[in-house]
Design a protein around this motif. Sequence first.
Motif, short mmCIF file in Angstrom:
data_model
loop_
_atom_site.label_atom_id
_atom_site.label_comp_id
_atom_site.label_asym_id
_atom_site.label_seq_id
_atom_site.Cartn_x
_atom_site.Cartn_y
_atom_site.Cartn_z
N VAL A 35 -1.74 -4.56 5.88
CA VAL A 35 -0.91 -3.95 6.91
C VAL A 35 0.05 -5.05 7.31
O VAL A 35 -0.37 -6.17 7.67
CB VAL A 35 -1.76 -3.50 8.12
N VAL A 36 1.35 -4.76 7.23
CA VAL A 36 2.36 -5.80 7.45
C VAL A 36 3.45 -5.31 8.40
O VAL A 36 3.53 -4.12 8.72
CB VAL A 36 3.00 -6.24 6.11
N SER A 37 4.32 -6.23 8.79
CA SER A 37 5.48 -5.89 9.61
C SER A 37 6.55 -5.25 8.74
O SER A 37 6.48 -5.32 7.50
CB SER A 37 6.05 -7.16 10.26
N SER A 38 7.56 -4.68 9.37
CA SER A 38 8.64 -4.05 8.59
C SER A 38 9.39 -5.08 7.75
O SER A 38 9.74 -4.80 6.60
CB SER A 38 9.61 -3.30 9.51
N ASP A 39 9.60 -6.28 8.29
CA ASP A 39 10.29 -7.33 7.52
C ASP A 39 9.47 -7.75 6.31
O ASP A 39 10.01 -7.93 5.21
CB ASP A 39 10.58 -8.55 8.40
N ASP A 40 8.15 -7.92 6.49
CA ASP A 40 7.30 -8.31 5.37
C ASP A 40 7.19 -7.18 4.34
O ASP A 40 7.07 -7.43 3.14
CB ASP A 40 5.91 -8.73 5.85
N TYR A 41 7.24 -5.93 4.80
CA TYR A 41 7.26 -4.78 3.89
C TYR A 41 8.50 -4.85 3.01
O TYR A 41 8.41 -4.75 1.78
CB TYR A 41 7.24 -3.48 4.69
N LEU A 42 9.66 -5.04 3.62
CA LEU A 42 10.93 -5.07 2.87
C LEU A 42 10.98 -6.23 1.88
O LEU A 42 11.50 -6.09 0.78
CB LEU A 42 12.12 -5.13 3.82
N ALA A 43 10.41 -7.37 2.26
CA ALA A 43 10.43 -8.56 1.41
C ALA A 43 9.22 -8.64 0.48
O ALA A 43 9.13 -9.57 -0.33
CB ALA A 43 10.48 -9.81 2.28
N CYS A 44 8.29 -7.69 0.59
CA CYS A 44 7.02 -7.75 -0.16
C CYS A 44 6.30 -9.08 0.08
O CYS A 44 5.74 -9.68 -0.84
CB CYS A 44 7.25 -7.51 -1.65
N PHE A 96 -7.44 -5.93 3.80
CA PHE A 96 -8.67 -5.26 3.38
C PHE A 96 -8.83 -5.46 1.87
O PHE A 96 -7.88 -5.30 1.12
CB PHE A 96 -8.59 -3.76 3.69
N GLU A 97 -10.06 -5.79 1.44
CA GLU A 97 -10.32 -6.07 0.03
C GLU A 97 -11.60 -5.42 -0.48
O GLU A 97 -12.09 -5.79 -1.53
CB GLU A 97 -10.42 -7.59 -0.20
N ASP A 98 -12.12 -4.45 0.24
CA ASP A 98 -13.43 -3.90 -0.10
C ASP A 98 -13.40 -2.80 -1.16
O ASP A 98 -14.44 -2.32 -1.58
CB ASP A 98 -14.15 -3.40 1.15
N GLY A 99 -12.21 -2.36 -1.58
CA GLY A 99 -12.11 -1.32 -2.61
C GLY A 99 -12.17 0.10 -2.08
O GLY A 99 -11.91 1.05 -2.79
#
Length: 188
Positions: free
Chosen positions: A75-84, A93-96
């Motif tokens: 879950v990321v911010s809009s800026d981190d979403y746009l920049a991947c 989350f890493e539980d599958g």
Amino acid sequence: MASGAAASRAFSNLLVSALFAAVVVAGFQFEVGEERGWREPTGKEPETYNEWAAKNRFRIGDTVYFKYQKDSVLVVSSDDYLACNTSNPISKFEDGSTVFQFDRSGLFYFISGEPGHCRSGQRLIIRVMHPSEVEAPELAPSPASGGGSGGDGGLPNDNSTAKPSGVSYFVTALAGVFVVLALFMQEP
């Protein structure tokens, strides 16, 4: 006797109020990617994750279910979403098998934590409606305009990809208990 009847009515009213509040909070669970799950796109998918999200109406209390292998959900911010950008997630989350519940209205941004997956299209924006948003009703087409059998009959999107969550099942069972209790508490 009159005070007993009044107490019974007050208790019944309290049960009905609690039941109404519980039903309002219960939500639906949406399966991200449906059968394919949360994985890096190959380019042969019928729709992107965002196209899937646009077909659904998300509300506070709803959940999204991510099923994946050798991957993660950020879950990321809009800026981190746009920049991947995977280096500063709000949640990871890493539980599958991740279930994320919406606790507010607004936009939520999800990306894969695996290198290159986000840039390949493994990312998702979900807009959760505000409770005060009112959807205008759509009129069903008349039979003369081709709205007969088959098709959707002109009905608005009804969250057809949503499944009742465990909370919904629990609330339904709880409602049944309240109804039975209310019936037993009534005086003849």
